[in-house]
Design a protein around this motif. Structure first.
Motif, PDB file in Angstrom:
ATOM      1  N   LEU A   1      19.430  -1.382  36.678  1.00  0.00           N
ATOM      2  CA  LEU A   1      20.376  -0.909  35.670  1.00  0.00           C
ATOM      3  C   LEU A   1      20.098   0.543  35.321  1.00  0.00           C
ATOM      4  N   GLU A   2      21.101   1.396  35.475  1.00  0.00           N
ATOM      5  CA  GLU A   2      21.014   2.733  34.899  1.00  0.00           C
ATOM      6  C   GLU A   2      21.241   2.579  33.393  1.00  0.00           C
ATOM      7  N   ALA A   3      20.197   2.761  32.619  1.00  0.00           N
ATOM      8  CA  ALA A   3      20.217   2.439  31.194  1.00  0.00           C
ATOM      9  C   ALA A   3      20.386   3.714  30.376  1.00  0.00           C
ATOM     10  N   ASP A   4      21.501   3.803  29.682  1.00  0.00           N
ATOM     11  CA  ASP A   4      21.842   4.972  28.881  1.00  0.00           C
ATOM     12  C   ASP A   4      21.261   4.826  27.479  1.00  0.00           C
ATOM     13  N   GLU A   5      20.602   5.878  26.999  1.00  0.00           N
ATOM     14  CA  GLU A   5      19.974   5.840  25.675  1.00  0.00           C
ATOM     15  C   GLU A   5      20.950   6.101  24.545  1.00  0.00           C
ATOM     16  N   TYR A   6      22.123   6.672  24.843  1.00  0.00           N
ATOM     17  CA  TYR A   6      23.062   7.054  23.782  1.00  0.00           C
ATOM     18  C   TYR A   6      23.421   5.849  22.913  1.00  0.00           C
ATOM     19  N   GLN A   7      23.492   6.072  21.596  1.00  0.00           N
ATOM     20  CA  GLN A   7      23.774   5.019  20.610  1.00  0.00           C
ATOM     21  C   GLN A   7      22.712   3.919  20.619  1.00  0.00           C
ATOM     22  N   ASN A   8      21.547   4.233  21.180  1.00  0.00           N
ATOM     23  CA  ASN A   8      20.443   3.278  21.309  1.00  0.00           C
ATOM     24  C   ASN A   8      20.903   1.962  21.955  1.00  0.00           C
ATOM     25  N   LYS A   9      21.589   2.097  23.083  1.00  0.00           N
ATOM     26  CA  LYS A   9      21.995   0.908  23.828  1.00  0.00           C
ATOM     27  C   LYS A   9      20.781   0.092  24.274  1.00  0.00           C
TER      28      LYS A   9
ATOM     29  N   ASP B   1      18.512  14.958  23.677  1.00  0.00           N
ATOM     30  CA  ASP B   1      19.924  15.046  24.032  1.00  0.00           C
ATOM     31  C   ASP B   1      20.716  14.226  23.021  1.00  0.00           C
ATOM     32  N   HIS B   2      22.036  14.238  23.146  1.00  0.00           N
ATOM     33  CA  HIS B   2      22.949  13.509  22.260  1.00  0.00           C
ATOM     34  C   HIS B   2      22.666  13.799  20.785  1.00  0.00           C
ATOM     35  N   PRO B   3      22.697  15.079  20.405  1.00  0.00           N
ATOM     36  CA  PRO B   3      22.400  15.417  19.007  1.00  0.00           C
ATOM     37  C   PRO B   3      23.403  14.866  18.009  1.00  0.00           C
ATOM     38  N   ASP B   4      24.574  14.413  18.474  1.00  0.00           N
ATOM     39  CA  ASP B   4      25.519  13.773  17.565  1.00  0.00           C
ATOM     40  C   ASP B   4      25.027  12.407  17.102  1.00  0.00           C
ATOM     41  N   PHE B   5      24.067  11.823  17.827  1.00  0.00           N
ATOM     42  CA  PHE B   5      23.512  10.514  17.448  1.00  0.00           C
ATOM     43  C   PHE B   5      22.039  10.610  17.056  1.00  0.00           C
ATOM     44  N   PHE B   6      21.269  11.391  17.816  1.00  0.00           N
ATOM     45  CA  PHE B   6      19.846  11.578  17.528  1.00  0.00           C
ATOM     46  C   PHE B   6      19.675  12.944  16.852  1.00  0.00           C
ATOM     47  N   PRO B   7      19.358  12.982  15.557  1.00  0.00           N
ATOM     48  CA  PRO B   7      19.348  14.253  14.829  1.00  0.00           C
ATOM     49  C   PRO B   7      18.254  15.228  15.245  1.00  0.00           C
TER      50      PRO B   7
ATOM     51  N   HIS C   1      23.249  19.205  30.824  1.00  0.00           N
ATOM     52  CA  HIS C   1      22.158  19.497  29.894  1.00  0.00           C
ATOM     53  C   HIS C   1      21.448  20.741  30.447  1.00  0.00           C
ATOM     54  N   PRO C   2      20.900  21.602  29.584  1.00  0.00           N
ATOM     55  CA  PRO C   2      20.263  22.822  30.104  1.00  0.00           C
ATOM     56  C   PRO C   2      19.230  22.576  31.200  1.00  0.00           C
ATOM     57  N   GLU C   3      18.399  21.554  31.064  1.00  0.00           N
ATOM     58  CA  GLU C   3      17.387  21.281  32.086  1.00  0.00           C
ATOM     59  C   GLU C   3      18.029  20.870  33.403  1.00  0.00           C
ATOM     60  N   GLU C   4      19.112  20.099  33.318  1.00  0.00           N
ATOM     61  CA  GLU C   4      19.804  19.676  34.536  1.00  0.00           C
ATOM     62  C   GLU C   4      20.451  20.860  35.243  1.00  0.00           C
ATOM     63  N   ILE C   5      21.071  21.737  34.471  1.00  0.00           N
ATOM     64  CA  ILE C   5      21.693  22.927  35.060  1.00  0.00           C
ATOM     65  C   ILE C   5      20.639  23.789  35.745  1.00  0.00           C
ATOM     66  N   ARG C   6      19.527  23.981  35.073  1.00  0.00           N
ATOM     67  CA  ARG C   6      18.444  24.802  35.622  1.00  0.00           C
ATOM     68  C   ARG C   6      17.941  24.220  36.944  1.00  0.00           C
ATOM     69  N   SER C   7      17.700  22.908  36.973  1.00  0.00           N
ATOM     70  CA  SER C   7      17.189  22.260  38.186  1.00  0.00           C
ATOM     71  C   SER C   7      18.209  22.298  39.313  1.00  0.00           C
ATOM     72  N   THR C   8      19.471  22.046  38.984  1.00  0.00           N
ATOM     73  CA  THR C   8      20.517  22.013  40.003  1.00  0.00           C
ATOM     74  C   THR C   8      20.717  23.392  40.627  1.00  0.00           C
ATOM     75  N   LEU C   9      20.816  24.419  39.787  1.00  0.00           N
ATOM     76  CA  LEU C   9      21.013  25.763  40.324  1.00  0.00           C
ATOM     77  C   LEU C   9      19.789  26.244  41.100  1.00  0.00           C
ATOM     78  N   SER C  10      18.594  25.860  40.668  1.00  0.00           N
ATOM     79  CA  SER C  10      17.380  26.215  41.418  1.00  0.00           C
ATOM     80  C   SER C  10      17.398  25.584  42.806  1.00  0.00           C
ATOM     81  N   ALA C  11      17.896  24.336  42.884  1.00  0.00           N
ATOM     82  CA  ALA C  11      17.987  23.664  44.186  1.00  0.00           C
ATOM     83  C   ALA C  11      18.985  24.379  45.096  1.00  0.00           C
TER      84      ALA C  11
ATOM     85  N   ARG D   1      26.410  18.900  21.390  1.00  0.00           N
ATOM     86  CA  ARG D   1      25.393  19.277  22.378  1.00  0.00           C
ATOM     87  C   ARG D   1      25.401  20.800  22.592  1.00  0.00           C
ATOM     88  N   THR D   2      26.588  21.372  22.709  1.00  0.00           N
ATOM     89  CA  THR D   2      26.679  22.812  22.942  1.00  0.00           C
ATOM     90  C   THR D   2      26.065  23.593  21.782  1.00  0.00           C
ATOM     91  N   LYS D   3      26.337  23.163  20.563  1.00  0.00           N
ATOM     92  CA  LYS D   3      25.807  23.852  19.393  1.00  0.00           C
ATOM     93  C   LYS D   3      24.293  23.700  19.288  1.00  0.00           C
TER      94      LYS D   3
END
Length: 469
Positions: A168-176, A193-199, A343-353, A374-376
């Motif tokens: 299972l790809e388990a998503d943390e958003y909303q504490n699933k 991540d998900h600052p709208d749910f995790f302050p 997410h910034p870390e994902e963008i960084r890793s992807t562009l580095s690749a 997230r953007t803010k």
């Protein structure tokens, strides 16, 4: 709740979402009649639903719910306050035998029926869960699997296997997580991540701590030992623990990493357990982050005493998932790619690749920020995540079903990027305008990659469609 295999008919509200579509495909694989409803917006999951003859209505209405369904499953993107179809289902359940479950509640029931391996983390969980499920299939384990992106070999997002494992790809958003019963967990990363749910970062990390505490003693926690945040979370588990990564103190260590620019493979590396060389691993996936994802899978399968030669061969046959370093085509000699990084870390890793594999190319990144919150929250981090790109185009923020507005704009992000790299970034509001701009500027030395969790993939698709006319 009784076993999913005994359900009579299921209706799914929000069926086009990645997780919901995967669950619909899985239920159809069980032979259960399933249908649903969603918005008119186009989703990449539609092809997989059509392939399995899963019918759905576009637009929400109480009339969408058939009289003879015994179970309704709804996406957590929708609430009874904001969606009349969800409200109607819950009201009907008060006076009938109809069961109404949220997506994580339904998946939670599945986790109780098999040995459930939850692949979680801020980044890498889609690729890691797909690679694990594919390798288990290669090992003749016939797993059940739910993954958040389309897998070409599966014809969709799910495997309805009859084996003992459920990946299972388990998503943390909303504490699933709280709905799931893990047997083992692969933990790739813990970056807020998900600052709208995790302050804050602490509340985010705590949801992972709560999950690993619930792994039984006979299960496994496989975690990335290269990350201090992951190491901190892993301390809370009582299960058997294994670590992986590039650092020498990991149980399974990546060594001799080498990007490959010719042939079908994008990289190779050795894995070591102590002084024992587990062999040369070759992947069709690019980037050091994917070497870590593969090491995570190998570490778990080593703990399960699987034959590592077979594991290596299985990984070599994995072609990746949709919207992860996905080749779209060419336009006027420019290479077109698409990636889900948001997410910034994902963008960084992807562009580095990309830079690693295409050092001579002029990389044009087209970024579609996903959600205002997230953007803010990560505005400064986003501004510094495009170092490997030569040019950046930023579209207007994609609010998704969660948000329609917020106290930040794409123009602010462009100004910040340009503060670090003069005239590097340009704000182009719409996908249509971006297509027009790029058709006039892309050339033979360019590589364009679209980045984001929304529908930014339409930029590459639109440009490539023009090329093929």
């Amino acid at each position: 709740m009784k076993s999913f295999a005994t359900l009579r008919r299921v209706h799914m509200i929000g069926i086009k979402g990645a997780g919901m579509a995967a669950l619909a495909e899985l239920l159809a694989g069980f032979g259960i009649p399933v249908g649903g409803s969603d918005t008119h917006e186009h989703f990449f999951t539609e092809e997989g639903l059509r392939r399995r003859s899963i019918r759905y209505t576009e637009g929400f209405s109480p009339q969408n719910i058939p009289d003879d369904v015994d179970t309704v499953i709804y996406s957590t993107a929708y609430t009874p306050e904001g969606n009349e179809e969800v409200a109607s289902a819950l009201a009907r359940a008060q006076t009938t035998s109809l069961r109404v479950l949220s997506y994580p509640e339904a998946v939670g029931e599945l986790t109780r029926e098999r040995l459930s391996i939850l692949v979680c983390g801020t980044h890498g969980k889609t690729t890691t869960s797909a690679l694990l499920a594919e390798t288990l299939t290669f090992l003749n384990e016939d797993p059940l699997a739910l993954v958040g992106s389309s897998i070409a070999a599966w014809g969709g997002n799910a495997l309805s296997g009859k084996g003992k494992y459920f990946v299972l790809e388990a998503d943390e958003y909303q504490n699933k997580f709280r709905h799931y019963e893990p047997w083992s967990v692969l933990l790739t990363s813990v970056d807020w991540d998900h600052p709208d749910f995790f302050p804050n970062a602490e509340s985010y990390a705590e949801t992972f701590r709560e999950l690993v505490r619930r792994i039984p003693a006979h299960g496994f926690l496989v975690s990335c030992g290269d990350s201090a945040a992951v190491v901190d979370v892993a301390r809370y588990a009582r299960a058997q623990k294994r670590t992986y990564g590039f650092l020498p103190e990991n149980d399974i260590r990546i060594a001799d990493y080498e990007p490959l620019r010719e042939g079908p493979f994008r990289q190779q590396f050795h894995l070591f357990e102590g002084e024992e060389d587990l062999g040369l691993f070759r992947l069709r996936l690019a980037g050091k982050h994917n070497a870590q994802n593969a090491a995570a899978v190998a570490t778990l399968l080593r703990a399960l005493k699987c034959d590592m030669d077979t594991v290596r061969r299985g990984m070599e046959h994995f072609f990746g998932t949709a919207r992860r370093f996905e080749y779209v085509g060419e336009y006027q000699g420019a290479l077109l790619y698409d990636d889900y990084a948001h997410h910034p870390e994902e963008i960084r890793s992807t562009l580095s690749a990309f830079r690693e594999l295409f050092p001579e190319k002029n990389i044009v990144a087209v970024f579609h920020p996903h959600t205002f919150s997230r953007t803010k929250a990560f505005l400064e981090d986003f501004a510094q995540s495009f170092d490997a790109a030569n040019r950046v185009i930023v579209l207007d923020i994609y609010g998704s079903a969660r948000e329609t507005a917020g106290g930040v704009s794409s123009g602010e992000l462009v100004s910040l990027i340009n503060r670090y790299h003069h005239d590097k970034a340009l704000h182009i509001p719409t996908i249509e305008q971006a297509i027009s701009e790029l058709k006039n500027t892309l050339g033979n030395n360019d590589l364009m990659v679209t980045l984001g969790a929304g529908d930014v993939w339409r930029v590459g698709a639109g440009i490539h469609a023009e090329h093929t006319l």
